[in-house]
Write a protein that holds these residues in place. Structure first.
Motif, PDB file in Angstrom:
ATOM      1  N   ARG A   3      37.751  37.965  45.261  1.00  0.00           N
ATOM      2  CA  ARG A   3      38.077  38.809  44.107  1.00  0.00           C
ATOM      3  C   ARG A   3      38.306  37.966  42.847  1.00  0.00           C
ATOM      4  O   ARG A   3      37.790  38.272  41.774  1.00  0.00           O
TER       5      ARG A   3
ATOM      6  N   LYS B   7      43.656  32.199  34.371  1.00  0.00           N
ATOM      7  CA  LYS B   7      44.663  32.705  35.309  1.00  0.00           C
ATOM      8  C   LYS B   7      44.160  32.710  36.754  1.00  0.00           C
ATOM      9  O   LYS B   7      44.916  32.430  37.686  1.00  0.00           O
TER      10      LYS B   7
ATOM     11  N   GLY C 271      33.545  48.765  26.292  1.00  0.00           N
ATOM     12  CA  GLY C 271      34.633  48.380  27.190  1.00  0.00           C
ATOM     13  C   GLY C 271      34.986  46.901  27.171  1.00  0.00           C
ATOM     14  O   GLY C 271      35.802  46.433  27.948  1.00  0.00           O
TER      15      GLY C 271
ATOM     16  N   THR D   3      32.698  46.819  36.790  1.00  0.00           N
ATOM     17  CA  THR D   3      34.050  46.244  36.804  1.00  0.00           C
ATOM     18  C   THR D   3      34.767  46.632  38.095  1.00  0.00           C
ATOM     19  O   THR D   3      35.473  45.819  38.693  1.00  0.00           O
TER      20      THR D   3
ATOM     21  N   VAL E 219      33.394  47.231  41.001  1.00  0.00           N
ATOM     22  CA  VAL E 219      32.843  46.441  42.102  1.00  0.00           C
ATOM     23  C   VAL E 219      33.472  45.044  42.098  1.00  0.00           C
ATOM     24  O   VAL E 219      33.897  44.529  43.130  1.00  0.00           O
ATOM     25  N   ILE E 220      33.546  44.447  40.933  1.00  0.00           N
ATOM     26  CA  ILE E 220      34.110  43.094  40.801  1.00  0.00           C
ATOM     27  C   ILE E 220      35.581  43.063  41.221  1.00  0.00           C
ATOM     28  O   ILE E 220      36.031  42.188  41.946  1.00  0.00           O
ATOM     29  N   ALA E 221      36.343  44.031  40.740  1.00  0.00           N
ATOM     30  CA  ALA E 221      37.803  43.971  40.900  1.00  0.00           C
ATOM     31  C   ALA E 221      38.319  44.623  42.182  1.00  0.00           C
ATOM     32  O   ALA E 221      39.500  44.554  42.471  1.00  0.00           O
ATOM     33  N   GLY E 222      37.444  45.242  42.942  1.00  0.00           N
ATOM     34  CA  GLY E 222      37.903  45.896  44.171  1.00  0.00           C
ATOM     35  C   GLY E 222      38.575  47.236  43.924  1.00  0.00           C
ATOM     36  O   GLY E 222      39.427  47.669  44.686  1.00  0.00           O
TER      37      GLY E 222
ATOM     38  N   PHE F  52      32.518  37.068  36.281  1.00  0.00           N
ATOM     39  CA  PHE F  52      32.178  38.274  35.499  1.00  0.00           C
ATOM     40  C   PHE F  52      32.586  38.085  34.036  1.00  0.00           C
ATOM     41  O   PHE F  52      31.793  38.358  33.120  1.00  0.00           O
ATOM     42  N   GLU F  53      33.783  37.585  33.803  1.00  0.00           N
ATOM     43  CA  GLU F  53      34.237  37.367  32.420  1.00  0.00           C
ATOM     44  C   GLU F  53      33.351  36.333  31.717  1.00  0.00           C
ATOM     45  O   GLU F  53      32.989  36.508  30.553  1.00  0.00           O
TER      46      GLU F  53
ATOM     47  N   LYS G  40      29.537  37.566  44.359  1.00  0.00           N
ATOM     48  CA  LYS G  40      30.645  38.153  45.139  1.00  0.00           C
ATOM     49  C   LYS G  40      30.169  38.523  46.544  1.00  0.00           C
ATOM     50  O   LYS G  40      30.823  38.233  47.546  1.00  0.00           O
TER      51      LYS G  40
ATOM     52  N   ASN H  39      41.849  35.505  31.475  1.00  0.00           N
ATOM     53  CA  ASN H  39      41.601  35.924  32.870  1.00  0.00           C
ATOM     54  C   ASN H  39      40.944  34.805  33.673  1.00  0.00           C
ATOM     55  O   ASN H  39      41.246  34.611  34.844  1.00  0.00           O
TER      56      ASN H  39
ATOM     57  N   LEU I   5      40.691  44.060  34.553  1.00  0.00           N
ATOM     58  CA  LEU I   5      40.604  42.877  35.418  1.00  0.00           C
ATOM     59  C   LEU I   5      41.939  42.133  35.458  1.00  0.00           C
ATOM     60  O   LEU I   5      42.295  41.543  36.462  1.00  0.00           O
ATOM     61  N   TYR I   6      42.676  42.181  34.380  1.00  0.00           N
ATOM     62  CA  TYR I   6      43.971  41.499  34.325  1.00  0.00           C
ATOM     63  C   TYR I   6      44.982  42.161  35.257  1.00  0.00           C
ATOM     64  O   TYR I   6      45.730  41.487  35.952  1.00  0.00           O
TER      65      TYR I   6
ATOM     66  N   LEU J 163      39.662  49.048  28.246  1.00  0.00           N
ATOM     67  CA  LEU J 163      38.975  47.771  28.031  1.00  0.00           C
ATOM     68  C   LEU J 163      38.929  47.014  29.356  1.00  0.00           C
ATOM     69  O   LEU J 163      39.943  46.861  30.036  1.00  0.00           O
ATOM     70  N   MET J 164      37.729  46.573  29.717  1.00  0.00           N
ATOM     71  CA  MET J 164      37.495  46.064  31.062  1.00  0.00           C
ATOM     72  C   MET J 164      38.288  44.796  31.400  1.00  0.00           C
ATOM     73  O   MET J 164      38.708  44.604  32.524  1.00  0.00           O
ATOM     74  N   SER J 165      38.512  43.929  30.410  1.00  0.00           N
ATOM     75  CA  SER J 165      39.295  42.721  30.705  1.00  0.00           C
ATOM     76  C   SER J 165      40.748  43.067  31.002  1.00  0.00           C
ATOM     77  O   SER J 165      41.418  42.360  31.756  1.00  0.00           O
ATOM     78  N   ASP J 166      41.232  44.145  30.403  1.00  0.00           N
ATOM     79  CA  ASP J 166      42.592  44.608  30.719  1.00  0.00           C
ATOM     80  C   ASP J 166      42.632  45.113  32.164  1.00  0.00           C
ATOM     81  O   ASP J 166      43.578  44.864  32.897  1.00  0.00           O
TER      82      ASP J 166
ATOM     83  N   SER K 142      44.275  44.384  37.735  1.00  0.00           N
ATOM     84  CA  SER K 142      43.732  44.880  38.995  1.00  0.00           C
ATOM     85  C   SER K 142      44.281  44.144  40.208  1.00  0.00           C
ATOM     86  O   SER K 142      44.711  43.003  40.123  1.00  0.00           O
ATOM     87  N   SER K 143      44.274  44.824  41.324  1.00  0.00           N
ATOM     88  CA  SER K 143      44.513  44.160  42.600  1.00  0.00           C
ATOM     89  C   SER K 143      43.758  44.953  43.657  1.00  0.00           C
ATOM     90  O   SER K 143      43.161  45.977  43.346  1.00  0.00           O
ATOM     91  N   GLN K 144      43.777  44.468  44.888  1.00  0.00           N
ATOM     92  CA  GLN K 144      42.991  45.105  45.942  1.00  0.00           C
ATOM     93  C   GLN K 144      43.416  46.577  46.142  1.00  0.00           C
ATOM     94  O   GLN K 144      44.590  46.896  46.019  1.00  0.00           O
TER      95      GLN K 144
END
Ligand SMILES: Nc1ncnc2c1ncn2[C@@H]1O[C@H](COP(=O)(O)OP(=O)(O)O)[C@@H](O)[C@H]1O
Ligand SMILES: [Mg+2]
Lengths: 143, 117
Positions: A43, A119, A107, B60, B62-65, A50-51, A29, A116, B39-40, B34-37, B42-44
Protein backbone atom coordinates in the motif's frame (compact mmCIF):
# COMPACT_ATOMS: atom_id res chain seq x y z
CA UNK A 1 7.54 -16.11 -3.68
CA UNK A 2 11.16 -15.67 -2.48
CA UNK A 3 13.24 -13.08 -4.31
CA UNK A 4 16.74 -14.29 -5.21
CA UNK A 5 18.00 -11.64 -7.56
CA UNK A 6 17.02 -8.09 -8.39
CA UNK A 7 13.66 -7.80 -10.08
CA UNK A 8 13.48 -4.60 -12.06
CA UNK A 9 11.24 -2.87 -14.50
CA UNK A 10 10.19 0.49 -15.85
CA UNK A 11 7.26 2.44 -17.19
CA UNK A 12 7.30 5.42 -19.51
CA UNK A 13 5.15 8.35 -18.42
CA UNK A 14 3.76 11.01 -20.73
CA UNK A 15 2.99 14.48 -19.42
CA UNK A 16 -0.68 15.49 -19.65
CA UNK A 17 -1.87 11.94 -20.26
CA UNK A 18 -4.61 11.79 -17.64
CA UNK A 19 -6.58 8.98 -19.24
CA UNK A 20 -4.05 6.36 -18.14
CA UNK A 21 -2.79 8.26 -15.10
CA UNK A 22 -2.07 5.79 -12.32
CA UNK A 23 -1.83 2.68 -14.48
CA UNK A 24 1.93 2.29 -13.92
CA UNK A 25 1.47 2.43 -10.15
CA UNK A 26 -1.48 0.04 -10.25
CA UNK A 27 0.59 -2.42 -12.30
CA UNK A 28 3.50 -2.19 -9.86
CA UNK A 29 1.10 -2.69 -6.95
CA UNK A 30 -0.20 -5.83 -8.65
CA UNK A 31 3.34 -7.12 -9.12
CA UNK A 32 4.28 -6.52 -5.47
CA UNK A 33 1.12 -8.30 -4.35
CA UNK A 34 1.99 -11.27 -6.57
CA UNK A 35 5.51 -11.34 -5.10
CA UNK A 36 3.90 -11.79 -1.70
CA UNK A 37 4.88 -8.54 0.03
CA UNK A 38 2.84 -7.67 3.07
CA UNK A 39 -0.20 -5.49 2.48
CA UNK A 40 1.23 -2.52 4.37
CA UNK A 41 4.39 -2.29 2.24
CA UNK A 42 2.38 -2.80 -0.95
CA UNK A 43 0.00 0.00 0.00
CA UNK A 44 2.78 2.42 0.90
CA UNK A 45 4.74 1.60 -2.27
CA UNK A 46 1.60 2.12 -4.34
CA UNK A 47 0.93 5.50 -2.73
CA UNK A 48 4.44 6.85 -3.26
CA UNK A 49 4.65 5.70 -6.87
CA UNK A 50 1.18 7.05 -7.62
CA UNK A 51 2.05 10.50 -6.25
CA UNK A 52 5.34 10.56 -8.17
CA UNK A 53 3.64 9.32 -11.35
CA UNK A 54 0.97 12.03 -11.06
CA UNK A 55 3.57 14.77 -10.64
CA UNK A 56 5.21 13.74 -13.90
CA UNK A 57 1.85 13.68 -15.66
CA UNK A 58 0.77 17.04 -14.20
CA UNK A 59 4.01 19.05 -14.34
CA UNK A 60 6.48 17.45 -16.77
CA UNK A 61 6.68 16.65 -20.46
CA UNK A 62 7.70 13.04 -19.99
CA UNK A 63 9.45 10.73 -17.59
CA UNK A 64 10.34 7.23 -16.45
CA UNK A 65 9.31 5.27 -13.44
CA UNK A 66 11.84 2.54 -12.56
CA UNK A 67 11.75 -0.02 -9.79
CA UNK A 68 14.33 -2.37 -8.32
CA UNK A 69 13.24 -5.09 -5.94
CA UNK A 70 15.82 -7.03 -3.89
CA UNK A 71 15.28 -9.26 -0.81
CA UNK A 72 16.20 -6.26 1.37
CA UNK A 73 14.53 -3.31 -0.26
CA UNK A 74 12.28 -1.81 -2.87
CA UNK A 75 13.71 1.18 -4.70
CA UNK A 76 11.61 3.45 -6.89
CA UNK A 77 13.14 6.13 -9.09
CA UNK A 78 10.96 8.58 -10.98
CA UNK A 79 12.79 10.87 -13.34
CA UNK A 80 11.28 13.50 -15.60
CA UNK A 81 12.07 16.04 -18.25
CA UNK A 82 10.17 19.08 -17.14
CA UNK A 83 10.34 22.55 -15.64
CA UNK A 84 12.09 21.42 -12.46
CA UNK A 85 11.44 22.82 -8.99
CA UNK A 86 12.95 26.14 -7.99
CA UNK A 87 12.51 25.92 -4.22
CA UNK A 88 12.44 22.32 -3.04
CA UNK A 89 11.92 23.18 0.66
CA UNK A 90 8.83 25.16 -0.27
CA UNK A 91 7.53 22.39 -2.57
CA UNK A 92 7.95 19.89 0.30
CA UNK A 93 5.66 21.86 2.60
CA UNK A 94 2.25 20.36 3.42
CA UNK A 95 -0.35 22.04 1.23
CA UNK A 96 2.00 23.92 -1.08
CA UNK A 97 0.85 23.59 -4.67
CA UNK A 98 1.16 25.45 -7.95
CA UNK A 99 -1.41 23.19 -9.63
CA UNK A 100 -3.84 25.16 -11.81
CA UNK A 101 -7.59 25.09 -11.24
CA UNK A 102 -8.29 22.47 -13.94
CA UNK A 103 -5.92 20.07 -12.17
CA UNK A 104 -7.73 20.62 -8.86
CA UNK A 105 -11.00 19.89 -10.61
CA UNK A 106 -9.57 16.47 -11.45
CA UNK A 107 -8.80 15.85 -7.80
CA UNK A 108 -5.12 16.78 -7.74
CA UNK A 109 -3.23 19.76 -6.36
CA UNK A 110 -3.70 19.25 -2.62
CA UNK A 111 -0.03 20.00 -2.14
CA UNK A 112 0.39 16.71 -0.27
CA UNK A 113 2.11 14.63 -2.96
CA UNK A 114 5.74 15.16 -1.96
CA UNK A 115 4.85 14.98 1.77
CA UNK A 116 3.00 11.70 1.11
CA UNK A 117 6.06 10.29 -0.68
CA UNK A 118 8.32 11.26 2.21
CA UNK A 119 5.94 9.96 4.86
CA UNK A 120 5.52 6.53 3.24
CA UNK A 121 9.14 5.78 2.32
CA UNK A 122 12.18 4.96 4.49
CA UNK A 123 14.55 6.99 2.32
CA UNK A 124 13.35 9.91 0.25
CA UNK A 125 15.61 11.95 -2.04
CA UNK A 126 14.64 14.66 -4.47
CA UNK A 127 16.86 16.38 -6.94
CA UNK A 128 15.78 19.01 -9.43
CA UNK A 129 17.31 21.31 -12.00
CA UNK A 130 15.18 24.20 -13.20
CA UNK A 131 14.56 23.93 -16.92
CA UNK A 132 15.73 20.32 -17.05
CA UNK A 133 13.77 18.09 -14.76
CA UNK A 134 13.22 16.39 -11.45
CA UNK A 135 14.29 13.04 -10.00
CA UNK A 136 12.71 11.45 -6.96
CA UNK A 137 14.26 8.37 -5.37
CA UNK A 138 12.47 6.38 -2.70
CA UNK A 139 13.55 3.30 -0.78
CA UNK A 140 11.42 1.08 1.38
CA UNK A 141 13.10 -1.57 3.51
CA UNK A 142 11.63 -5.04 3.64
CA UNK A 143 12.13 -6.79 6.98
CA UNK B 1 -19.67 -1.87 9.07
CA UNK B 2 -21.32 -3.73 6.19
CA UNK B 3 -22.44 -2.27 2.90
CA UNK B 4 -26.07 -2.96 3.82
CA UNK B 5 -25.81 -0.80 6.94
CA UNK B 6 -24.03 1.96 5.04
CA UNK B 7 -26.60 1.89 2.25
CA UNK B 8 -29.44 2.08 4.76
CA UNK B 9 -27.97 4.96 6.78
CA UNK B 10 -27.20 7.00 3.67
CA UNK B 11 -30.39 6.00 1.82
CA UNK B 12 -27.97 5.30 -1.01
CA UNK B 13 -28.25 3.59 -4.38
CA UNK B 14 -25.62 1.14 -5.53
CA UNK B 15 -24.40 2.22 -8.99
CA UNK B 16 -21.58 -0.31 -9.26
CA UNK B 17 -21.78 -3.71 -7.66
CA UNK B 18 -19.20 -6.44 -7.09
CA UNK B 19 -19.53 -10.16 -6.36
CA UNK B 20 -17.93 -9.94 -2.93
CA UNK B 21 -19.90 -6.87 -1.89
CA UNK B 22 -21.49 -8.65 1.10
CA UNK B 23 -18.16 -9.75 2.55
CA UNK B 24 -16.77 -6.20 2.80
CA UNK B 25 -16.21 -5.00 6.36
CA UNK B 26 -15.44 -1.28 6.59
CA UNK B 27 -13.20 -0.23 9.50
CA UNK B 28 -13.01 3.52 9.00
CA UNK B 29 -13.76 6.39 6.66
CA UNK B 30 -12.57 9.73 5.40
CA UNK B 31 -14.15 12.44 3.29
CA UNK B 32 -12.10 14.45 0.80
CA UNK B 33 -12.24 15.76 -2.75
CA UNK B 34 -8.50 16.00 -3.35
CA UNK B 35 -6.80 12.69 -3.99
CA UNK B 36 -3.57 13.39 -2.09
CA UNK B 37 -5.66 14.15 0.99
CA UNK B 38 -7.35 10.79 0.51
CA UNK B 39 -3.95 9.10 0.23
CA UNK B 40 -2.76 10.90 3.36
CA UNK B 41 -5.63 9.72 5.53
CA UNK B 42 -6.26 6.35 3.93
CA UNK B 43 -5.71 3.00 5.55
CA UNK B 44 -6.65 -0.58 4.75
CA UNK B 45 -10.39 -1.42 4.45
CA UNK B 46 -11.77 2.04 4.48
CA UNK B 47 -14.57 3.96 2.89
CA UNK B 48 -14.23 7.18 0.93
CA UNK B 49 -16.92 9.85 0.94
CA UNK B 50 -16.46 12.34 -1.89
CA UNK B 51 -18.28 14.67 -4.24
CA UNK B 52 -15.68 14.25 -6.98
CA UNK B 53 -16.97 11.95 -9.71
CA UNK B 54 -13.88 11.32 -11.82
CA UNK B 55 -12.11 8.08 -12.87
CA UNK B 56 -9.18 9.41 -10.80
CA UNK B 57 -11.15 8.56 -7.69
CA UNK B 58 -11.37 4.90 -8.74
CA UNK B 59 -7.62 4.72 -9.43
CA UNK B 60 -6.93 6.32 -6.07
CA UNK B 61 -9.18 3.72 -4.45
CA UNK B 62 -7.21 0.89 -6.07
CA UNK B 63 -3.92 2.39 -4.89
CA UNK B 64 -5.03 3.14 -1.34
CA UNK B 65 -7.06 0.01 -0.65
CA UNK B 66 -10.38 1.84 -0.46
CA UNK B 67 -13.18 -0.73 -0.33
CA UNK B 68 -16.26 1.40 -1.06
CA UNK B 69 -16.77 4.87 -2.54
CA UNK B 70 -19.78 7.00 -1.63
CA UNK B 71 -20.60 9.92 -3.92
CA UNK B 72 -22.57 12.67 -2.21
CA UNK B 73 -25.04 15.34 -3.34
CA UNK B 74 -26.65 12.89 -5.73
CA UNK B 75 -23.70 13.16 -8.09
CA UNK B 76 -23.79 10.21 -10.42
CA UNK B 77 -20.51 9.06 -11.96
CA UNK B 78 -20.41 8.79 -15.75
CA UNK B 79 -20.25 5.54 -17.73
CA UNK B 80 -16.43 5.50 -17.91
CA UNK B 81 -16.06 5.88 -14.16
CA UNK B 82 -18.60 3.13 -13.46
CA UNK B 83 -16.94 0.82 -15.98
CA UNK B 84 -13.53 1.38 -14.40
CA UNK B 85 -15.00 0.72 -10.94
CA UNK B 86 -16.50 -2.55 -12.14
CA UNK B 87 -13.24 -3.59 -13.73
CA UNK B 88 -11.33 -2.76 -10.52
CA UNK B 89 -14.07 -4.31 -8.34
CA UNK B 90 -14.83 -1.18 -6.30
CA UNK B 91 -18.49 -0.80 -5.28
CA UNK B 92 -19.95 2.68 -5.76
CA UNK B 93 -22.83 4.23 -3.83
CA UNK B 94 -24.65 7.49 -4.49
CA UNK B 95 -26.42 9.40 -1.71
CA UNK B 96 -28.40 12.63 -1.89
CA UNK B 97 -26.91 13.83 1.41
CA UNK B 98 -24.06 16.33 1.25
CA UNK B 99 -20.58 15.26 2.33
CA UNK B 100 -20.97 16.79 5.79
CA UNK B 101 -24.26 15.06 6.54
CA UNK B 102 -23.23 11.72 5.05
CA UNK B 103 -20.03 11.75 7.13
CA UNK B 104 -21.91 12.77 10.26
CA UNK B 105 -24.49 10.01 9.88
CA UNK B 106 -21.85 7.30 9.49
CA UNK B 107 -19.77 8.69 12.36
CA UNK B 108 -22.80 8.75 14.60
CA UNK B 109 -23.50 5.14 13.70
CA UNK B 110 -20.05 4.22 15.01
CA UNK B 111 -17.83 4.31 11.93
CA UNK B 112 -14.58 5.87 13.10
CA UNK B 113 -12.55 8.44 11.21
CA UNK B 114 -9.06 7.60 10.06
CA UNK B 115 -6.61 8.85 12.65
CA UNK B 116 -3.90 11.22 11.51
CA UNK B 117 -0.62 9.34 11.68
N1 LIG C 1 8.00 16.60 -11.18
C1 LIG C 1 7.80 17.90 -10.93
N2 LIG C 1 8.17 18.84 -11.83
C2 LIG C 1 7.97 20.16 -11.59
N3 LIG C 1 7.40 20.64 -10.46
C3 LIG C 1 7.00 19.75 -9.53
C4 LIG C 1 7.17 18.34 -9.70
N4 LIG C 1 6.72 17.71 -8.61
C5 LIG C 1 6.27 18.67 -7.79
N5 LIG C 1 6.43 19.91 -8.33
C6 LIG C 1 6.11 21.21 -7.69
O1 LIG C 1 5.98 21.00 -6.29
C7 LIG C 1 4.65 21.35 -5.86
C8 LIG C 1 4.21 20.43 -4.75
O2 LIG C 1 4.09 19.10 -5.25
P1 LIG C 1 3.13 18.06 -4.49
O3 LIG C 1 3.55 18.00 -3.06
O4 LIG C 1 3.14 16.79 -5.25
O5 LIG C 1 1.72 18.74 -4.52
P2 LIG C 1 0.70 19.01 -5.76
O6 LIG C 1 1.14 18.13 -6.88
O7 LIG C 1 -0.62 18.63 -5.20
O8 LIG C 1 0.81 20.45 -6.06
C9 LIG C 1 3.81 21.29 -7.12
O9 LIG C 1 2.65 22.11 -7.03
C10 LIG C 1 4.80 21.78 -8.17
O10 LIG C 1 4.91 23.19 -8.13
MG1 LIG D 1 1.61 16.10 -6.59
Amino acid sequence: MPIHQTIEGSFQLIGGNFSNAGDASIELKQKLTELGFNADIVRKAAIVTFEAEMNVIIYAAAGWLRYYITPEQLKIIVEDMGPGIEDIDLAMQDGYSTAPEWVREMGWGAGMGLPNMKKNSDVFKIDSVVGEGTTVEMIMYIQ
Amino acid sequence: MTINTIQEILEATIVSNTEDIDTINIKGACSADLMSDVLYYSSQDFLLITSLIKPQVIRTAVIAGIKIIVFTQDKKPDKDTIELAQQKKIPLLVTSFCTYTASGKLYQAGLAGIQKK
